[in-house]
Design a protein around this motif. Structure first.
Motif, PDB file in Angstrom:
ATOM      1  N   LYS A 154      -1.099   1.659   3.120  1.00 48.75           N
ATOM      2  CA  LYS A 154      -1.376   3.045   2.764  1.00 48.75           C
ATOM      3  C   LYS A 154      -0.943   3.374   1.347  1.00 48.75           C
ATOM      4  O   LYS A 154      -1.238   4.446   0.845  1.00 48.75           O
ATOM      5  CB  LYS A 154      -0.707   3.997   3.757  1.00 48.75           C
ATOM      6  CG  LYS A 154      -1.297   3.886   5.158  1.00 48.75           C
ATOM      7  CD  LYS A 154      -0.646   4.841   6.114  1.00 48.75           C
ATOM      8  CE  LYS A 154      -1.230   4.652   7.499  1.00 48.75           C
ATOM      9  NZ  LYS A 154      -0.617   5.523   8.480  1.00 48.75           N
ATOM     10  N   SER A 155      -0.218   2.459   0.714  1.00 46.57           N
ATOM     11  CA  SER A 155       0.207   2.678  -0.658  1.00 46.57           C
ATOM     12  C   SER A 155       0.332   1.335  -1.359  1.00 46.57           C
ATOM     13  O   SER A 155       0.313   0.277  -0.725  1.00 46.57           O
ATOM     14  CB  SER A 155       1.534   3.439  -0.700  1.00 46.57           C
ATOM     15  OG  SER A 155       2.559   2.666  -0.122  1.00 46.57           O
ATOM     16  N   LEU A 156       0.466   1.405  -2.677  1.00 48.61           N
ATOM     17  CA  LEU A 156       0.607   0.184  -3.447  1.00 48.61           C
ATOM     18  C   LEU A 156       1.354   0.481  -4.736  1.00 48.61           C
ATOM     19  O   LEU A 156       1.457   1.625  -5.152  1.00 48.61           O
ATOM     20  CB  LEU A 156      -0.758  -0.439  -3.746  1.00 48.61           C
ATOM     21  CG  LEU A 156      -1.813   0.436  -4.431  1.00 48.61           C
ATOM     22  CD1 LEU A 156      -1.734   0.304  -5.934  1.00 48.61           C
ATOM     23  CD2 LEU A 156      -3.176   0.008  -3.965  1.00 48.61           C
ATOM     24  N   LYS A 157       1.879  -0.576  -5.338  1.00 49.68           N
ATOM     25  CA  LYS A 157       2.492  -0.478  -6.660  1.00 49.68           C
ATOM     26  C   LYS A 157       1.535  -1.156  -7.619  1.00 49.68           C
ATOM     27  O   LYS A 157       0.963  -2.204  -7.311  1.00 49.68           O
ATOM     28  CB  LYS A 157       3.856  -1.171  -6.698  1.00 49.68           C
ATOM     29  CG  LYS A 157       4.943  -0.397  -6.014  1.00 49.68           C
ATOM     30  CD  LYS A 157       6.287  -1.043  -6.219  1.00 49.68           C
ATOM     31  CE  LYS A 157       7.361  -0.242  -5.500  1.00 49.68           C
ATOM     32  NZ  LYS A 157       8.674  -0.849  -5.645  1.00 49.68           N
ATOM     33  N   ALA A 158       1.354  -0.517  -8.775  1.00 55.46           N
ATOM     34  CA  ALA A 158       0.418  -1.065  -9.749  1.00 55.46           C
ATOM     35  C   ALA A 158       0.934  -0.838 -11.160  1.00 55.46           C
ATOM     36  O   ALA A 158       1.774   0.040 -11.396  1.00 55.46           O
ATOM     37  CB  ALA A 158      -0.948  -0.408  -9.574  1.00 55.46           C
TER      38      ALA A 158
END
Length: 179
Positions: A154-158
């Protein structure tokens, strides 16, 4: 999938032109069409607004203003009946498009106007190293390289390149589109 859910997914956002200063009146009239179920193909109506801070008498006051004066967004499925109902609402001068033929907004355009819909959380199919486009939030318009995807998907680091530097940001799947 329920029939109404399927129809809601087929609906698109369109821009209608109004007389200047009539945006809220038009929104209220279309909202009445929705509430009274005069046409099941009209789902939502919005006047895009933004918040800004004004200093008055040495105090900061948060106010709202229209992003697109003279325009209203409506989510609908275009049928002869729905087109007629919206087009003939008092204060509406027409749909935005060539020859008043309605042209739907893209997801990116809808996000730029600050319209966030309640969407069923979808699983993203990106992996570290993939590039995504940020379509909503303070980094809208930036491309980002995925560093890490949360286990719940549901989320990510970028990483985004801002002012010549790589900056790590955390994003919701609702804020991105895959390239």
């Amino acid at each position: 999938m329920a029939e109404q859910d399927k129809e809601t997914l087929e609906a698109k956002w369109y821009v209608i032109h109004t007389y200047s200063g009539y945006e809220n009146k038009v929104r209220d009239k279309i909202q009445m069409i929705i509430e009274n179920q005069q046409d099941p193909n009209v789902y939502d109506v919005r006047v895009p607004m933004e918040k800004y801070t004004e200093v008055k008498n040495n105090a900061r006051v948060v106010k709202e203003r229209k992003i697109l004066p003279g325009y209203v967004l409506v989510k609908m499925i275009i049928t002869p009946t729905s087109w007629f109902l919206i087009r003939n609402t008092n204060g509406v001068t027409g749909f935005v498009g060539p020859g008043s033929e309605p042209i739907p907004l893209t997801a990116r355009e809808v996000a730029q106007f600050g319209v966030r819909e309640q969407v069923v959380q979808h699983e993203i199919h990106v992996e570290p190293g993939d590039t995504v486009e940020i379509v909503f939030g303070p980094f809208a318009g930036f491309s980002a390289e995925v560093e890490e995807v949360a286990s719940d998907h549901k989320s990510l680091k970028a990483l985004i390149n801002m002012f010549g530097r790589e900056t790590s940001v955390e994003l919701s799947v609702d804020d991105i589109e895959t390239l």
